[in-house]
Design an enzyme around this catalytic site. Structure first.
Site: not given
Ligand SMILES: [Fe+2]
Ligand SMILES: [Fe+2]
Length: 447
Positions: A312, A316, A341, A394
């Site tokens: 996911h 980044k 991101h 998350d």
């Molecule tokens: Fe994350």
């Molecule tokens: Fe994220």
């Protein structure tokens, strides 16, 4: 998954690594193209050509491992510093100094630049050993983890060694350097120069660095490629299209286990980038799978969710550590870059055939039910349970994990924060399920 090959998946995901190294996407694939031609000139057989191909695709798999360090040394945007490191001949003191002046605190004022250089007392050689070792040893490890053999892994470990012994990190010289590493070192430098300055300038660079950076025999083969019009028009086409795949070896269809291993490896690469994130991707995957079991997902749906969770935050890799690791508050511009991101994730995963559903789930991990999330800003009607699970997992990890500026938050506290705007931000059922799974439901009700 639609007969996708290992080579195809690795090529597509390697583009995320190119960005970390400050290279235009497709650099790894184009390096592989040049390397394969040099290899062919030198008479490499099929098995060695295959090794060379995978070593080229994975050569920067350790790149995220030194991002924080490179950022600390040079300041500014480390993606730019990393890019320049590859142009410069570090064995030449004047070139090194020029590099230090133009790259330290890139984008910042001259005062900051000088302060950084003065406080940076280690000579470039030691710096290079340190940052190269962190990068190459991790890259070599990842190749082994993915089941590639020792020769492939050694090629990655030694790819920044130079023929004259003045490379990094072990200062190997001449034939101590594995042949594949000598070819890769040459091919990756050529790729960067061809993309930036064209074929003629590249050949001049090869001539100048023969016997210094490059194995004379490999360099001779490379120089003979100057007139290979087909190679350079192929290269130009790949560069222009930003293409991230070429069919160089026949690797056969990837098995489910292969795909899982690759997803795990890339989760590790992402997690290695910033000390803030630690093992975030793997922990989020654990929480997401707990929730999937809680909601009774079948094995296939869990597999898709697991891969989405592992990947996911792959976007980044496109955000510099100067932002990710910034101790203070982010500026508006910096936060805007962070908010991109999930879009980078979507672009990267969008190149992997058969990953469409994985991509949908992964790219939606910062969306909110009230539509105020990013990057698309879609609302509840477009966010299905799989996406809501990943978003909740998350946030849960972000709250629970230890941070440099605060200790780990107790589960009860994390859940109560998540409950506060459940329905607006996160899905209430997912939050309650997390509470139940972590034994916080009962305790909180009692309180
Ligand atoms: Fe994350
Ligand atoms: Fe994220």
């Amino acid at each position: 998954l639609s007969g996708i090959t290992i080579s195809e998946i690795l090529s597509a995901l390697s583009a995320a690594l190119d960005v970390v190294e400050g290279q235009p996407e497709g650099h790894a694939v184009r390096t592989s193209l040049i390397a394969s031609r040099i290899g062919a000139m030198m008479g490499l057989d099929g098995e060695w050509t295959t090794r060379l191909h995978y070593a080229a695709l994975l050569k920067d798999a350790g790149c995220s491992n030194n991002s924080a360090r490179v950022q600390k040394i040079f300041g500014g945007d480390e993606h730019l510093s990393k890019q320049a490191v590859k142009y410069v001949d570090w064995s030449s003191p004047t070139e090194s100094l020029k590099f230090a002046m133009s790259n330290t605190e890139r984008g910042n004022g001259i005062g900051a630049k000088l302060r950084r250089i003065v406080s940076n007392i280690a000579p470039p050689g030691q710096i290079m050993d340190e940052v190269t070792s962190a990068r190459c040893s991790r890259g070599a490890e990842i190749a082994l983890m993915l089941g590639f053999d020792l020769q492939t892994s050694h090629a990655i470990y030694a790819l920044d060694e130079h023929w004259d012994g003045r490379g990094s990190p072990q200062h190997l010289r001449g034939e101590q350097i594995p042949l594949l590493a000598r070819i890769l070192c040459l091919a990756q430098t050529m790729e960067i120069f061809v993309s930036a300055f064209g074929v003629t300038a590249t050949m001049t660079m090869v001539e100048e660095r023969t016997g210094k950076w490059f194995d004379p025999e490999a360099a001779l083969a490379a120089l003979a490629l100057e007139s290979d019009a087909e190679l350079w028009s192929n290269h130009a086409e790949l560069l222009e299209q930003g293409a991230c795949f070429i069919s160089l070896v026949d690797s056969g269809a990837a098995t489910d286990a292969d795909i899982d291993e690759i997803c795990m490896a890339f989760a590790m690469i992402v997690d290695a980038k910033s000390s803030f994130t630690g093992e975030h991707s793997t922990r989020v995957t654990g929480y997401a799978l707990d929730l999937a079991r809680f909601f009774g997902f079948d094995a296939e749906r869990r597999t898709t969710l697991r891969r989405a969770a592992l990947l996911h935050d792959i976007g980044k890799l496109g955000v510099p550590n100067s932002i990710l690791d910034k101790p203070g508050k982010l500026t508006v511009d910096e936060f805007d870059r962070v908010k991109l991101h999930p879009l980078h994730t979507e672009t990267i995963l969008g190149r992997v055939r058969g990953f469409e559903r994985i991509n949908e789930i992964a790219a939606a991990h910062h969306e909110r039910l009230d539509g105020r999330g990013y990057h698309r800003g879609v609302g509840a009607s477009e966010l299905d349970l799989d996406m809501r699970i990943l978003a909740a997992a998350d946030v849960f990890d972000a709250l629970c994990a230890e941070r440099p500026y605060r200790g780990a938050m107790p589960v009860e506290k994390a859940i109560s924060i998540m409950r506060e705007d459940a329905g607006a931000h996160l899905d209430a059922d997912c939050v309650e399920a997390l509470a139940e799974i972590h034994g916080a439901g009962r305790a909180l009700r009692a309180a």
